[in-house]
Design a protein around this motif. Structure first.
Motif, PDB file in Angstrom:
ATOM      1  N   ALA A 139     -37.279  28.609 -40.347  1.00  7.69           N
ATOM      2  CA  ALA A 139     -38.540  27.891 -40.550  1.00  7.69           C
ATOM      3  C   ALA A 139     -38.662  26.758 -39.539  1.00  7.69           C
ATOM      4  O   ALA A 139     -37.676  26.303 -38.948  1.00  7.69           O
ATOM      5  CB  ALA A 139     -38.617  27.335 -41.972  1.00  7.69           C
ATOM      6  N   ASP A 140     -39.896  26.295 -39.369  1.00 16.80           N
ATOM      7  CA  ASP A 140     -40.219  25.177 -38.489  1.00 16.80           C
ATOM      8  C   ASP A 140     -40.114  23.884 -39.286  1.00 16.80           C
ATOM      9  O   ASP A 140     -40.790  23.724 -40.310  1.00 16.80           O
ATOM     10  CB  ASP A 140     -41.644  25.377 -37.961  1.00 16.80           C
ATOM     11  CG  ASP A 140     -42.072  24.308 -36.965  1.00 16.80           C
ATOM     12  OD1 ASP A 140     -41.382  23.269 -36.862  1.00 16.80           O
ATOM     13  OD2 ASP A 140     -43.095  24.514 -36.297  1.00 16.80           O
ATOM     14  N   VAL A 141     -39.288  22.958 -38.835  1.00 19.66           N
ATOM     15  CA  VAL A 141     -39.092  21.725 -39.600  1.00 19.66           C
ATOM     16  C   VAL A 141     -40.317  20.822 -39.577  1.00 19.66           C
ATOM     17  O   VAL A 141     -40.377  19.848 -40.335  1.00 19.66           O
ATOM     18  CB  VAL A 141     -37.858  20.936 -39.109  1.00 19.66           C
ATOM     19  CG1 VAL A 141     -36.603  21.778 -39.211  1.00 19.66           C
ATOM     20  CG2 VAL A 141     -38.062  20.398 -37.707  1.00 19.66           C
ATOM     21  N   THR A 142     -41.307  21.117 -38.724  1.00 20.55           N
ATOM     22  CA  THR A 142     -42.526  20.313 -38.726  1.00 20.55           C
ATOM     23  C   THR A 142     -43.554  20.841 -39.725  1.00 20.55           C
ATOM     24  O   THR A 142     -44.631  20.258 -39.866  1.00 20.55           O
ATOM     25  CB  THR A 142     -43.160  20.269 -37.323  1.00 20.55           C
ATOM     26  OG1 THR A 142     -43.631  21.571 -36.962  1.00 20.55           O
ATOM     27  CG2 THR A 142     -42.157  19.784 -36.284  1.00 20.55           C
ATOM     28  N   ASP A 143     -43.231  21.921 -40.427  1.00 25.16           N
ATOM     29  CA  ASP A 143     -44.116  22.462 -41.456  1.00 25.16           C
ATOM     30  C   ASP A 143     -44.106  21.512 -42.662  1.00 25.16           C
ATOM     31  O   ASP A 143     -43.063  21.330 -43.295  1.00 25.16           O
ATOM     32  CB  ASP A 143     -43.641  23.851 -41.875  1.00 25.16           C
ATOM     33  CG  ASP A 143     -44.499  24.494 -42.953  1.00 25.16           C
ATOM     34  OD1 ASP A 143     -45.401  23.818 -43.482  1.00 25.16           O
ATOM     35  OD2 ASP A 143     -44.248  25.670 -43.278  1.00 25.16           O
ATOM     36  N   PRO A 144     -45.230  20.902 -43.009  1.00 21.99           N
ATOM     37  CA  PRO A 144     -45.233  19.923 -44.102  1.00 21.99           C
ATOM     38  C   PRO A 144     -44.908  20.528 -45.467  1.00 21.99           C
ATOM     39  O   PRO A 144     -44.590  19.803 -46.413  1.00 21.99           O
ATOM     40  CB  PRO A 144     -46.652  19.353 -44.079  1.00 21.99           C
ATOM     41  CG  PRO A 144     -47.476  20.393 -43.386  1.00 21.99           C
ATOM     42  CD  PRO A 144     -46.560  21.045 -42.395  1.00 21.99           C
ATOM     43  N   ARG A 145     -44.947  21.866 -45.580  1.00 20.28           N
ATOM     44  CA  ARG A 145     -44.647  22.527 -46.866  1.00 20.28           C
ATOM     45  C   ARG A 145     -43.196  23.005 -46.942  1.00 20.28           C
ATOM     46  O   ARG A 145     -42.799  23.627 -47.932  1.00 20.28           O
ATOM     47  CB  ARG A 145     -45.578  23.714 -47.060  1.00 20.28           C
ATOM     48  CG  ARG A 145     -47.060  23.359 -47.070  1.00 20.28           C
ATOM     49  CD  ARG A 145     -47.908  24.583 -46.834  1.00 20.28           C
ATOM     50  NE  ARG A 145     -47.613  25.164 -45.512  1.00 20.28           N
ATOM     51  CZ  ARG A 145     -48.108  26.321 -45.085  1.00 20.28           C
ATOM     52  NH1 ARG A 145     -48.868  27.045 -45.866  1.00 20.28           N
ATOM     53  NH2 ARG A 145     -47.800  26.757 -43.886  1.00 20.28           N
ATOM     54  N   LEU A 146     -42.402  22.726 -45.908  1.00 24.99           N
ATOM     55  CA  LEU A 146     -41.036  23.235 -45.839  1.00 24.99           C
ATOM     56  C   LEU A 146     -40.218  22.822 -47.069  1.00 24.99           C
ATOM     57  O   LEU A 146     -40.241  21.659 -47.472  1.00 24.99           O
ATOM     58  CB  LEU A 146     -40.355  22.706 -44.575  1.00 24.99           C
ATOM     59  CG  LEU A 146     -38.897  23.110 -44.359  1.00 24.99           C
ATOM     60  CD1 LEU A 146     -38.779  24.605 -44.132  1.00 24.99           C
ATOM     61  CD2 LEU A 146     -38.294  22.343 -43.187  1.00 24.99           C
ATOM     62  N   LEU A 147     -39.507  23.786 -47.649  1.00 22.99           N
ATOM     63  CA  LEU A 147     -38.595  23.558 -48.777  1.00 22.99           C
ATOM     64  C   LEU A 147     -39.286  22.835 -49.950  1.00 22.99           C
ATOM     65  O   LEU A 147     -38.679  22.005 -50.634  1.00 22.99           O
ATOM     66  CB  LEU A 147     -37.370  22.746 -48.326  1.00 22.99           C
ATOM     67  CG  LEU A 147     -36.522  23.340 -47.190  1.00 22.99           C
ATOM     68  CD1 LEU A 147     -35.375  22.404 -46.856  1.00 22.99           C
ATOM     69  CD2 LEU A 147     -35.995  24.725 -47.542  1.00 22.99           C
ATOM     70  N   ALA A 148     -40.529  23.206 -50.196  1.00 24.59           N
ATOM     71  CA  ALA A 148     -41.292  22.530 -51.248  1.00 24.59           C
ATOM     72  C   ALA A 148     -40.624  22.649 -52.613  1.00 24.59           C
ATOM     73  O   ALA A 148     -40.790  21.783 -53.474  1.00 24.59           O
ATOM     74  CB  ALA A 148     -42.711  23.087 -51.303  1.00 24.59           C
ATOM     75  N   ASP A 149     -39.860  23.728 -52.811  1.00 28.43           N
ATOM     76  CA  ASP A 149     -39.193  23.905 -54.102  1.00 28.43           C
ATOM     77  C   ASP A 149     -37.992  22.971 -54.274  1.00 28.43           C
ATOM     78  O   ASP A 149     -37.378  22.946 -55.347  1.00 28.43           O
ATOM     79  CB  ASP A 149     -38.754  25.359 -54.271  1.00 28.43           C
ATOM     80  CG  ASP A 149     -37.792  25.806 -53.192  1.00 28.43           C
ATOM     81  OD1 ASP A 149     -37.887  25.304 -52.045  1.00 28.43           O
ATOM     82  OD2 ASP A 149     -36.934  26.668 -53.473  1.00 28.43           O
ATOM     83  N   ARG A 150     -37.643  22.206 -53.225  1.00 28.09           N
ATOM     84  CA  ARG A 150     -36.493  21.293 -53.301  1.00 28.09           C
ATOM     85  C   ARG A 150     -36.922  19.830 -53.413  1.00 28.09           C
ATOM     86  O   ARG A 150     -36.081  18.932 -53.302  1.00 28.09           O
ATOM     87  CB  ARG A 150     -35.627  21.458 -52.049  1.00 28.09           C
ATOM     88  CG  ARG A 150     -35.277  22.894 -51.695  1.00 28.09           C
ATOM     89  CD  ARG A 150     -34.099  23.391 -52.466  1.00 28.09           C
ATOM     90  NE  ARG A 150     -33.640  24.680 -51.956  1.00 28.09           N
ATOM     91  CZ  ARG A 150     -32.536  25.280 -52.353  1.00 28.09           C
ATOM     92  NH1 ARG A 150     -31.769  24.701 -53.242  1.00 28.09           N
ATOM     93  NH2 ARG A 150     -32.185  26.460 -51.873  1.00 28.09           N
ATOM     94  N   ASP A 151     -38.193  19.582 -53.621  1.00 26.58           N
ATOM     95  CA  ASP A 151     -38.698  18.199 -53.648  1.00 26.58           C
ATOM     96  C   ASP A 151     -37.896  17.319 -54.603  1.00 26.58           C
ATOM     97  O   ASP A 151     -37.674  17.676 -55.776  1.00 26.58           O
ATOM     98  CB  ASP A 151     -40.165  18.177 -54.075  1.00 26.58           C
ATOM     99  CG  ASP A 151     -41.107  18.623 -52.967  1.00 26.58           C
ATOM    100  OD1 ASP A 151     -40.612  18.944 -51.881  1.00 26.58           O
ATOM    101  OD2 ASP A 151     -42.332  18.636 -53.203  1.00 26.58           O
ATOM    102  N   GLY A 152     -37.452  16.172 -54.084  1.00 26.09           N
ATOM    103  CA  GLY A 152     -36.782  15.187 -54.914  1.00 26.09           C
ATOM    104  C   GLY A 152     -35.405  15.560 -55.399  1.00 26.09           C
ATOM    105  O   GLY A 152     -34.864  14.896 -56.290  1.00 26.09           O
TER     106      GLY A 152
END
Length: 280
Positions: free
Chosen positions: A163-176
């Motif tokens: 994945a592209d680390v500049t994608d603002p949705r990256l790893l959304a399931d890991r938030d917090g």
């Protein structure tokens, strides 16, 4: 003086004339590689004629400024010896300072660690070894780099994400939920003058971070604000001219505390650390 010692000294002179800074060390490391022994055992070797033919060949390649690591197919990083080659950024000793800082951070019993722009998987593999109970998520968008990372992280609890680390949705399931985040992103300002080993052989995609070197660091800071749990630390490597800009980026975000500029083993400003605000 033995024939091998003379050959190494001649190789060192050849490399020095070619502009290689670490000429003598490289001459010995190449000899050890061709002989298939550790560098410290060279004085006990009495190679056959085939060794000298092969040695002259790799020395000539190094004199053309092909990276030492491409000729040996390995790069040392902390306690690890990594597989590297064309298509992947060669990990640098400077990044070992970031690794040492990361290994000192207090973490929960089974931490979640994220390594953004993992490249060869150097930080991910080293942190997985240093924290055996951790699950490490390592992100990169280069197929060539991920192929090396897959080999270097084999047998470790490392999850590779394409994945592209500049994608603002990256790893959304890991938030917090992330307990530690590290990154050695592309950060060299566009147009910077580089040694031939870097300019001609490291992938540009892993080197350059826009006109000011901050093109990838800025979205990483925003991403870390979302991913890190309160009280969790982050360390991001940067160009030695952009320490102040990186510190300012963290401070402007409003969600980090303890923002600190840190130096590498050579004393140059190399990475910034911070802590996600809130109680852990």
């Amino acid at each position: 003086m033995t024939r091998l010692r003379r050959a190494i000294d001649d190789a060192a002179r050849t490399l020095e004339q070619a502009g290689v800074d670490s000429a003598h060390v490289d001459a010995e490391l190449l000899a050890a590689h061709v002989a298939g022994v550790d560098r410290g055992l060279l004085r006990f070797q009495d190679p056959d004629e085939g060794f000298y033919d092969d040695y002259r060949s790799v020395v000539a390649a190094r004199a053309r400024r092909i990276p030492l690591q491409h000729l040996t197919s390995t790069a040392a990083f902390g306690p690890l010896l990594l597989d590297v080659g064309p298509g992947v950024f060669i990990p640098r000793p400077e990044t070992e300072a970031l690794l040492e800082w990361a290994c000192r951070q207090p973490l929960p019993a089974t931490p979640l660690i994220v390594d953004l722009c993992t490249g060869s998987g150097a930080l991910a593999a080293a942190l997985a070894d240093a924290t055996p109970a951790a699950h490490v998520v390592a992100v990169d968008d280069s197929p060539a780099a991920l192929a090396y990372a897959r080999r270097n992280c084999a047998g470790r609890d490392v999850e590779l994400v394409d994945a592209d680390v500049t994608d603002p949705r990256l790893l959304a399931d890991r938030d917090g939920t992330v307990d530690l985040l590290v990154s050695n992103p592309p950060y060299i300002p566009d147009g910077a003058e580089l040694d031939p080993e870097v300019a001609d052989h490291d992938p540009a995609h892993a080197l350059f971070g826009g006109a000011d070197g901050m093109r990838v660091i800025e979205p990483i800071v925003a991403l870390a604000a979302r991913l890190l749990r309160p009280g969790a630390p982050i360390g991001v490597e940067h160009d030695d001219e952009t320490a102040a800009a990186t510190v300012a980026l963290f401070e402007r975000s409003g969600v980090f505390t303890d923002v600190t500029s840190r130096r590498d083993l050579a004393g140059r400003p190399r990475f910034v650390t911070a802590t996600r605000k809130g109680s852990g």
